[in-house]
Enzyme design. Structure first.
Site, PDB file in Angstrom:
ATOM      1  N   SER A   7      -9.593  -1.151   7.266  1.00 34.79           N
ATOM      2  CA  SER A   7      -8.897  -0.994   5.994  1.00 34.79           C
ATOM      3  C   SER A   7      -8.117  -2.161   5.436  1.00 34.79           C
ATOM      4  CB  SER A   7      -7.972   0.222   6.065  1.00 34.79           C
ATOM      5  OG  SER A   7      -8.710   1.388   6.307  1.00 34.79           O
ATOM      6  N   LYS A  48       0.837  -1.198   0.000  1.00 35.53           N
ATOM      7  CA  LYS A  48       0.000   0.000   0.000  1.00 35.53           C
ATOM      8  C   LYS A  48       0.875   1.253   0.000  1.00 35.53           C
ATOM      9  CE  LYS A  48      -3.672   2.061   2.882  1.00 35.53           C
ATOM     10  NZ  LYS A  48      -4.421   1.862   4.151  1.00 35.53           N
ATOM     11  N   SER A  69      -9.168   1.509   3.366  1.00 30.85           N
ATOM     12  CA  SER A  69      -8.206   2.261   2.592  1.00 30.85           C
ATOM     13  C   SER A  69      -7.218   1.405   1.807  1.00 30.85           C
ATOM     14  CB  SER A  69      -7.441   3.215   3.519  1.00 30.85           C
ATOM     15  OG  SER A  69      -6.734   2.496   4.525  1.00 30.85           O
TER      16      SER A  69
END
Length: 468
Positions: A179, A80, A155
């Site tokens: 997330s 990420k 996220s």
């Protein structure tokens, strides 16, 4: 293109590489070709790491010369884009940080590399990792590979989409309230938020509020999650929350002679739940019961007294606003939706903040009381399957709620720090994945991984990856 390479789990790829059945270069090229083919429609990968092929060639040479290799040797992994990667841009989903090149890897990335993994690329996220959709001004919106009109979540939505679409076998996401677990549910992969502090957050931004943030593995199988966690966990001497020296290995086991006792619930205390999702939780509970595990419906009264999402909202805004304000100072014209929203929220009064802290303690006590009698808890992850892009209000089981309610069953684990696994166990009438969440007591990752592996062995899911 070799689907066996693209949709094998990381553990299998490592075995094929270690036994010389395939080369790391072959595996890496297959994933790079897959990115070229499908990423334009999914927009999950935002940066391909320079040197991936060279690293794969070095990994191949190590195998051919008989060197000792790590458990993920030669396996590509993605990260990420809020997690620092040395020499590879980490841009945090914002033009404010465009081109930012960290000098050092985050602890979690360094540990994946030490295990032999090769950084393949960085994945999309919301601005500053803060929302349930992965969309931002710098790299745009990620789409769900099961249906591009729907979100892969946030996220860590880019990470979930990349793994589901066969662009990556395994990766790292972060979790403040939903997330890693929510995006896994929206794309049908597996993820784990371990006990708070088990995996150091060093090299990851934002850190506020530090007591709720986690970093965790995302993959296609429970054994991959166990393997990655075995490499990621443990103190690094820099993250003050990462203090546990309790050991963990990748062998998914349980205490000899102990009969598991598992509860299941979809509410009350989590908000409304779609009937298909609730049915999937009941099916998972029934599957465990059929194996001889003691299973029963339960409730946690503390969640009914204090709605965890409300408690979380009163606590985290006061701590996150200064971080957002500092990051955007002088760059207000480059802010996107959620930074603007965060900075516009009213300050939490000290009275409300203290009241919320006390409510959080009651919720922690409630889970502690539950785990006196049970080894694990099965819940839903999300109250609905993956939703259309940009939806801000939902009607769920006849009740209208705003989009934050999607976090109703996940945020309690951030407030309490307890570990949770998100894994697929069903399919909606529209053909979308439905995951369940397996929750454990403090430091009980081995228990929930064992329960997850049992469920994985009897999963009714037959279509494991989307057609693209």
């Amino acid at each position: 293109m070799n689907d066996d390479l693209l949709f094998s789990d990381a553990t299998r790829l490592a075995e094929l590489i270690r036994t010389k059945a395939v080369s790391p270069v072959e595996v890496m090229r297959a994933h790079l070709d897959r990115i070229d083919a499908v990423n334009p429609s999914i927009n999950a990968i935002v940066t391909v790491a320079d040197g991936a092929i060279a690293a794969a060639q070095a990994a191949e040479a190590a195998v051919l010369t008989g060197q000792d290799v790590g458990p993920l040797h030669g396996v590509p992994f993605t990260v990420k884009d809020s997690i620092d990667t040395a020499g590879v841009p980490t841009q945090r989903g914002s033009p404010i940080f465009k081109g930012r090149l960290p000098e050092a890897d985050a602890t979690s990335v360094a540990r994946m590399k030490k295990a032999g993994g090769i950084l393949l690329g960085k994945t999309n996220l919301p601005e500053f990792s803060y929302w349930i959709e992965s969309d931002n001004l710098l790299s745009g919106r990620s789409n769900n590979p099961w249906d591009v009109t729907r979100t892969p979540g946030g996220s860590s939505g880019g990470e979930s989409a990349a793994i589901a679409a066969g662009m990556s076998p395994i990766g790292l996401g972060t979790d403040l309230a939903i997330s890693v677990r929510g995006p896994a549910a929206q794309t049908g992969i597996t993820s784990m938020k371990a006990t708070h502090g088990r995996v150091p957050m060093t090299g990851i931004w934002p850190r506020a509020p530090r007591r709720f943030w986690h970093v965790g593995p995302m993959a296609r199988s429970v054994r991959d999650i166990a393997l990655a966690f075995s490499q990621l966990q443990g103190p690094d001497g820099r993250d003050a929350f990462a203090t546990s020296t309790v050991s963990f290995d990748a062998g998914i086991g349980r205490r000899a002679g102990h009969r598991l006792r598992v509860g299941w619930m979809v509410g009350p205390g989590f908000g409304p739940v779609d009937p298909e999702v609730a049915a999937t939780v009941r099916a998972a509970a029934g599957a465990l019961e059929a194996m001889g595990i003691e299973v029963e419906p339960v409730g946690i009264p503390a969640l009914e007294r204090d709605f965890a999402l409300d408690v979380f909202n009163r606590l985290h805004v006061m701590e996150m606003k200064p971080a957002f304000r500092d990051a955007t100072a002088g760059h207000e014209d480059q802010m996107y939706k959620m930074a603007k929203t965060m900075l516009s929220l009213p300050e939490t009064s000290m009275t409300d903040f203290i009241d919320a802290e006390q409510a959080a303690e009651r919720i922690r006590d409630g889970y502690a009381a539950y785990f006196r009698d049970f080894d694990a808890l099965i819940t839903h992850v999300l109250p609905i399957p993956a939703h259309k892009h940009g939806v801000e209000e939902f009607v769920i089981d006849g009740q209208t709620v705003d989009a934050t309610y999607l976090q109703g069953a996940t945020v309690p684990l951030n407030l309490t720090g307890l570990p949770g696994i998100s894994m697929r166990f069903g399919t909606s009438g529209d053909g979308l994945p439905i995951n369940v969440q397996i929750v454990g007591s403090w430091l009980a990752e081995s228990t929930i991984l064992h329960v997850a592996s049992l469920l994985e062995s009897v999963s009714p899911v037959r279509t494991l990856h989307p057609s693209l």
